[in-house]
Design an enzyme around this catalytic site. Structure first.
Site, PDB file in Angstrom:
ATOM      1  N   GLU A  45       0.886  -1.178   0.000  1.00 25.72           N
ATOM      2  CA  GLU A  45       0.000   0.000   0.000  1.00 25.72           C
ATOM      3  C   GLU A  45       0.910   1.210   0.000  1.00 25.72           C
ATOM      4  OE1 GLU A  45      -0.881  -1.668   3.477  1.00 25.72           O
ATOM      5  OE2 GLU A  45      -1.925  -3.295   2.475  1.00 25.72           O
ATOM      6  N   GLN A  88      11.419  -3.398   2.427  1.00 23.31           N
ATOM      7  CA  GLN A  88      12.187  -4.539   2.936  1.00 23.31           C
ATOM      8  C   GLN A  88      11.247  -5.424   3.736  1.00 23.31           C
ATOM      9  OE1 GLN A  88      15.236  -3.285   5.737  1.00 23.31           O
ATOM     10  NE2 GLN A  88      14.098  -1.405   6.157  1.00 23.31           N
TER      11      GLN A  88
END
Lengths: 200, 469
Positions: free
Chosen positions: A138, A157
């Site tokens: 998102e 990450q």
């Protein structure tokens, strides 16, 4: 529950039995992508943008109108860019496909460089044990200037944790191969919805 | 002429301009779409420049007939809108575009590819570049034709597939057959220039004469009528022979490029048709049963059956091999029925054409094999990748890499397709114990597509990063 560090991450990626292995594919540049205690993940080519004018509201109590009416899918080729404007939310798939073993869970988070530029990568960050598929990010630009996003760049990450007593995830987000919007009014896991939501 | 006289020439010019402007506007609208490759954008650029140049041509035209032709041609260009409108990424799987471009590049270097779905249940590859060249040569003044070189310097192929099968990557292996058509044309052209063809030609002429003599033995037709009948039959026999060779060479190219997957796709495409349909005007397709038989022969001759047998004892894939073998045995049984051959044998015209075609077929296959050498299906590599790929599919992992997990190796995407086909054949057989629902098969298509995209990306990434290093 402890964060899995680099050496253990590599061990997980190389487990002998495929169903016990942490799968991240394609891991195009393992040496650079596997960090001290996380793995850098890349932006895929698919973006989902909301067409506000066609959408009244998102309400779990009402049946969604056809998603296609208020969503536009954009495919961005490699070496081309997608502009994320300030305060705009879009969904984007990761380039990598994941399969987590049942003893591993994860969370997705921004990379510092991008975070400082205003990019928030995920608000619902948990990845359950046994999850299988690409992850939908998102993307939200909280900065003041538009951000140019290129497919293939590492904008996020993923941090992995040991998980005890986990069971394989079988929810709506599994087995997706591209960015995915999950309807609020169709939550298969919540059988008691009728109790909590007003009837139509 | 008074000021209020109607002027047809002016009306025609106005009409041509309106059409041209309408087309330009629609093209501009399409230019904002996302396409999986650059070719559609280049075609948009070409059309835009072409129509801008055409504006001047319309203005200078003084012939009503020429203006009518121009208007009609602009109307005809509307088909480009359909192609472009369907070529964007929501309609066309990018993995398919990249896979076909990769193969076409080996056969015809530096090709441009545009792919789009179509309503008809049909797979085609058309030469769009030549069509675009013809437009320039016919309508644009010679002095300005050079401006279009940038668009037409490499071959442009238009690939169409049935919209209903859009996401079915497994069915798209039928494109191996379509890639075979230009090779078949090359063979027929080479054959026509060969001395041996003169012998074939003479033999056919003689057989036709004998046939006509026999058929008209008791007739009172004069020589001129006999000659007319002989010529007509001879032309028809040549056409039947040529069409059979075209299709059968193309089928073989499918096998040479995609291996057994090409046969699996062919089987699904033809299973609902009349397997013994006789070659009929105007297409003169060979009977599907004959095509099936000849493809199965190639599967055997290219050693694929043997390769499957070698995997029989590998526990990771044994059950998939078993289903595939029984599927092939079933197809063998179907192809062992000789009704198609009996139909051909009973028709003297078809018999002459097919006897001649069959005599040339081994040479035609050799020609096709040589032409597809750079993209040939390397079974020694591909079959060895299958066990691990099948395991990946079982775990819902894209079948794109195998080997040591610390340094995995990207597979050949033909291995991806074959593993997925075997997984599907196994999954649709209840005796296998695992029955895939249509939703799961759709998921398999998506995983296969994803894997192919990964394979192409991984190879490209490796090539560029290693090149720079």
């Amino acid at each position: 529950m402890s964060v899995i560090g680099k050496t253990k991450l590599i061990e997980l990626l190389c487990r002998e039995e495929m169903d016990e292995r942490l799968i991240i594919t394609p891991l195009l540049n393992r040496d650079q992508q596997v960090n001290e205690a996380s793995v850098d993940i890349r932006l895929g080519n698919d973006f989902i943008v909301t067409r506000r004018g066609n959408l009244a509201l998102l309400d779990p109590a009402s049946h969604d109108v056809r998603e296609h009416r208020y969503q536009t899918k954009h495919f961005v080729n490699f070496r081309e860019c997608f502009y994320l404007h300030p305060h705009e939310l879009v969904l984007a798939g990761t380039l990598e496909y994941f399969r987590l073993p049942v003893d591993v869970a994860a969370t997705v988070t921004s990379r510092s460089k991008w975070g400082r530029a205003g990019l928030v990568i995920a608000t619902a960050t948990a990845v359950h044990p046994g999850f299988c598929g690409t992850i939908t990010l998102e993307l939200l630009n909280l900065g003041e200037v538009p951000l140019a996003l290129y497919p293939g760049t590492s904008v996020a990450q993923i941090v992995f944790y040991h998980c005890e007593g986990g069971t394989p995830y079988k929810g709506d987000m599994a087995h997706k191969t591209e960015a995915h919007f999950s309807s609020l009014s169709q939550d298969n896991k919540k059988a008691d919805r009728a109790y909590w939501l007003p009837s139509l | 002429m008074s000021k209020s006289d109607y002027e047809p020439l002016s009306h025609l010019k106005c009409y041509a301009h309106i059409l041209k402007d309408g087309l330009l506007q629609r093209i501009d609208e399409l230019s904002v779409s996302d396409y999986p490759a650059m070719t559609p954008n280049q075609i948009i650029g070409f059309l835009r420049d072409f129509l801008i140049n055409l504006s001047e041509v319309i203005e200078k035209t003084v012939s009503e007939e020429r203006l009518k032709t121009l208007s009609s041609s602009i109307q005809g260009l509307g088909i480009f809108l359909e192609w472009l409108d369907n070529a964007h990424t929501e309609q066309t799987p990018r993995g398919l575009v990249h896979l076909l471009k990769d193969i076409i590049d080996h056969l015809i270097p530096d090709s441009q590819v545009i792919a789009c779905p179509q309503a008809q249940y049909n797979y085609t590859i058309r030469d769009l570049g030549n069509h675009m060249k013809a437009l320039i040569e016919y309508y644009i003044p010679y002095s300005k034709q050079g401006n279009f070189k940038k668009y037409l310097s490499s071959p442009i192929k238009l690939i169409s597939f049935p919209r209903i099968e859009r996401d079915n990557m497994l069915a798209h292996t039928i494109f191996g057959h379509e890639l075979g058509h230009p090779i078949a044309s090359d063979y027929l052209e080479a054959e026509s220039k060969d001395n041996k063809f003169q012998e074939i030609y003479k033999k056919l002429q003689q057989q036709v004469s004998e046939l006509v003599d026999k058929e008209l033995e008791e007739s009172t037709e004069d020589d001129s009528t006999r000659l007319k009948i002989t010529t007509r039959l001879f032309k028809e026999i040549l056409q039947i022979r040529e069409r059979a060779l075209e299709e059968l060479i193309s089928d073989a190219v499918g096998i040479f490029i995609f291996g057994p997957s090409a046969f699996f796709a062919f089987y699904e495409l033809f299973w609902s048709s009349n397997l013994d349909a006789k070659p009929a005007p105007a297409e003169f397709y060979p009977p599907p049963r004959m095509r099936m038989r000849l493809m199965l022969d190639l599967v055997e001759k290219d050693g694929f059956n043997n390769q499957f047998s070698q995997l029989e004892n590998n526990p990771a894939i044994a059950s998939y091999v078993k289903t595939t073998q029984t599927f092939l045995e079933n197809a063998e049984r179907l192809s062992a029925v000789k009704e198609d051959q009996a139909e051909i044998e009973s028709n003297p015209i078809l018999k002459i054409a097919y006897d001649s075609m069959e005599a040339s077929l081994p040479e035609a296959y050799n020609f096709a094999k040589e032409k597809t050498k750079k993209v040939s299906f390397d079974s020694s590599v591909i079959f060895s990748q299958l066990p691990e790929l099948a395991r990946r599919l079982e775990l819902s992992i894209p079948p794109n890499e195998v080997g040591d997990p610390s340094n995995p190796k990207t597979v050949d995407y033909r291995a991806t397709l074959l593993a997925s086909w075997m997984f599907k054949l196994h999954g649709v057989s209840p005796s296998s114990g695992i029955t895939l629902s249509s939703v799961e098969i759709n998921q398999l298509h998506k995983l296969t597509l994803r894997a192919i995209e990964y394979v192409i990306l991984q190879d490209d990434y490796k090539y560029h990063t290693e090149d720079k290093a």
